[in-house]
Design a protein around this motif. Structure first.
Motif, PDB file in Angstrom:
ATOM      1  N   ILE A  75       0.833  -1.208   0.000  1.00 28.63           N
ATOM      2  CA  ILE A  75       0.000   0.000   0.000  1.00 28.63           C
ATOM      3  C   ILE A  75       0.866   1.256   0.000  1.00 28.63           C
ATOM      4  O   ILE A  75       0.583   2.229  -0.719  1.00 28.63           O
ATOM      5  CB  ILE A  75      -0.954   0.004   1.208  1.00 28.63           C
ATOM      6  N   ALA A  76       1.933   1.275   0.806  1.00 30.87           N
ATOM      7  CA  ALA A  76       2.788   2.460   0.876  1.00 30.87           C
ATOM      8  C   ALA A  76       3.458   2.739  -0.465  1.00 30.87           C
ATOM      9  O   ALA A  76       3.480   3.892  -0.939  1.00 30.87           O
ATOM     10  CB  ALA A  76       3.844   2.275   1.966  1.00 30.87           C
ATOM     11  N   ILE A  79       0.847   4.014  -2.966  1.00 36.43           N
ATOM     12  CA  ILE A  79       0.536   5.439  -2.764  1.00 36.43           C
ATOM     13  C   ILE A  79       1.621   6.309  -3.372  1.00 36.43           C
ATOM     14  O   ILE A  79       1.346   7.277  -4.098  1.00 36.43           O
ATOM     15  CB  ILE A  79       0.375   5.739  -1.263  1.00 36.43           C
ATOM     16  N   LEU A 122       0.360  12.412  11.979  1.00 39.85           N
ATOM     17  CA  LEU A 122      -0.863  11.744  11.550  1.00 39.85           C
ATOM     18  C   LEU A 122      -1.473  10.927  12.677  1.00 39.85           C
ATOM     19  O   LEU A 122      -2.707  10.857  12.819  1.00 39.85           O
ATOM     20  CB  LEU A 122      -0.574  10.839  10.351  1.00 39.85           C
ATOM     21  N   GLY A 131      -3.207   1.819   9.012  1.00 44.00           N
ATOM     22  CA  GLY A 131      -3.507   2.751   7.926  1.00 44.00           C
ATOM     23  C   GLY A 131      -2.725   4.046   8.043  1.00 44.00           C
ATOM     24  O   GLY A 131      -2.266   4.596   7.033  1.00 44.00           O
ATOM     25  N   THR A 132      -2.563   4.538   9.268  1.00 44.36           N
ATOM     26  CA  THR A 132      -1.763   5.747   9.476  1.00 44.36           C
ATOM     27  C   THR A 132      -0.324   5.527   9.050  1.00 44.36           C
ATOM     28  O   THR A 132       0.287   6.373   8.388  1.00 44.36           O
ATOM     29  CB  THR A 132      -1.816   6.162  10.950  1.00 44.36           C
ATOM     30  N   MET A 134       0.824   3.272   6.874  1.00 43.77           N
ATOM     31  CA  MET A 134       0.898   3.122   5.417  1.00 43.77           C
ATOM     32  C   MET A 134       0.833   4.481   4.737  1.00 43.77           C
ATOM     33  O   MET A 134       1.581   4.754   3.797  1.00 43.77           O
ATOM     34  CB  MET A 134      -0.235   2.223   4.925  1.00 43.77           C
ATOM     35  N   THR A 135      -0.076   5.340   5.207  1.00 46.69           N
ATOM     36  CA  THR A 135      -0.223   6.664   4.600  1.00 46.69           C
ATOM     37  C   THR A 135       1.038   7.503   4.788  1.00 46.69           C
ATOM     38  O   THR A 135       1.519   8.149   3.844  1.00 46.69           O
ATOM     39  CB  THR A 135      -1.426   7.389   5.209  1.00 46.69           C
ATOM     40  N   ALA A 136       1.580   7.493   6.006  1.00 46.26           N
ATOM     41  CA  ALA A 136       2.773   8.291   6.285  1.00 46.26           C
ATOM     42  C   ALA A 136       3.968   7.817   5.465  1.00 46.26           C
ATOM     43  O   ALA A 136       4.701   8.628   4.882  1.00 46.26           O
ATOM     44  CB  ALA A 136       3.097   8.221   7.778  1.00 46.26           C
ATOM     45  N   GLY A 138       3.890   6.107   2.658  1.00 49.70           N
ATOM     46  CA  GLY A 138       3.627   6.374   1.247  1.00 49.70           C
ATOM     47  C   GLY A 138       3.866   7.828   0.882  1.00 49.70           C
ATOM     48  O   GLY A 138       4.513   8.122  -0.143  1.00 49.70           O
ATOM     49  N   ILE A 139       3.374   8.751   1.697  1.00 44.60           N
ATOM     50  CA  ILE A 139       3.557  10.179   1.416  1.00 44.60           C
ATOM     51  C   ILE A 139       5.039  10.544   1.453  1.00 44.60           C
ATOM     52  O   ILE A 139       5.535  11.303   0.609  1.00 44.60           O
ATOM     53  CB  ILE A 139       2.755  11.023   2.418  1.00 44.60           C
ATOM     54  N   GLU A 203       7.897   0.721   8.844  1.00 39.26           N
ATOM     55  CA  GLU A 203       6.758   0.139   9.552  1.00 39.26           C
ATOM     56  C   GLU A 203       7.203  -0.519  10.850  1.00 39.26           C
ATOM     57  O   GLU A 203       6.528  -0.412  11.885  1.00 39.26           O
ATOM     58  CB  GLU A 203       6.061  -0.878   8.645  1.00 39.26           C
TER      59      GLU A 203
END
Length: 271
Positions: A75-76, A79, A122, A131-132, A134-136, A138-139, A203
């Motif tokens: 996912i990361a 993104i 986040l 999810g937090t 993965m988002t961090a 990825g960004i 992670e």
């Protein structure tokens, strides 16, 4: 040697994928069920690597942790790629316009922003979760894909076949999809493999700090954090998750190096 690097990476990554897929349907024991009566058991025919301080089977927890690690990495990187690749193509094909320079400077600013600090922000705003994380991650990885794609696109745009396509009236999006993207795809494949390794490390670090997977989600980083409490009485509890993280990161790095050696025409000529 170059072929060995590639195949070693393939074997390690394939092993991680197989373990994660198997963990979706089967583990020797429940990886989150606490059984204090079975705490800190040594390796045996029942518990192959023993149990932790909560009585959870270590093999089962490692298998479930591989699943979490693989999902976070996929996912990361997705993104980062879905945002960074189109943006890098746009900047690389824009002939150095003002808005492309602005986008590049914003990317540089984001690149200087640590992923760990972004995850903390986040987590404070949205709460700690997988999810937090993965988002961090990825960004934070977006600028890397922007830079790689931009550099490759700028080289491709100087080729004669791109000039011929422009003269023939082919639209810019079509040139990007038909000519530029296929030529930078090998670079992106190598970068995706390396970014996957970095996502695994990030992670694990976030889980170690309690900013990623919750206690009900098995994670190698959380296993390391919990094993720290028993490091003097049962130091082997830190060995297994650390070894899993190290082998996973090594596998994706070897895969990236092998792909680079295989796909880079300059390196192929040298070999």
């Amino acid at each position: 040697m170059k072929r060995f690097t590639l195949w070693a990476g393939i074997v390690l990554v394939a092993a991680l994928v197989v373990i994660a897929v198997v963990a979706l349907v089967w583990t020797p024991f429940d990886p989150i069920r606490v059984d204090t009566g079975s705490a800190l058991q040594p390796p045996s025919s029942t518990h192959w690597l023993g149990t932790d301080q909560y009585g959870i089977d270590i093999v089962s927890r490692l298998m479930a942790g591989a699943r979490t690690t693989l999902v976070v990495g996929v996912i990361a990187v997705a993104i980062a790629g879905l945002v960074g690749i189109p943006l890098g193509l746009l900047i690389g094909m824009s002939d150095d316009r003002w808005w492309s320079r602005l986008a590049l400077r914003v990317s540089d600013l984001l690149y200087a922003f640590p992923a760990l600090l972004l995850a903390i922000l986040l987590a404070a705003a949205l709460g700690s979760s997988t999810g937090t994380a993965m988002t961090a991650i990825g960004i934070a990885t977006i600028p890397v894909f922007v830079r790689i794609t931009r550099a490759g696109a700028m080289q491709v745009m100087t080729r004669d076949y791109v000039a011929a396509a422009r003269i023939s009236g082919i639209s810019w999006p079509a040139i990007g999809v038909q000519h530029v993207l296929p030529n930078v795809a090998p670079l992106l494949g190598v970068q995706a493999s390396v970014s996957f390794a970095m996502a695994i490390l990030a992670e694990a670090a976030l889980s170690y700090l309690g900013l990623a997977a919750p206690p009900t989600t098995p994670s190698w980083g959380r296993m390391l954090s919990e094993a720290q409490r028993s490091i003097f009485t049962s130091p082997e509890l830190t060995l297994w998750p650390a070894l899993a993280i190290g082998l996973a990161v090594l596998g994706f790095n070897l895969l990236g190096d092998g792909l680079r050696d295989r796909l880079d025409p300059l390196l192929r000529e040298v070999s």
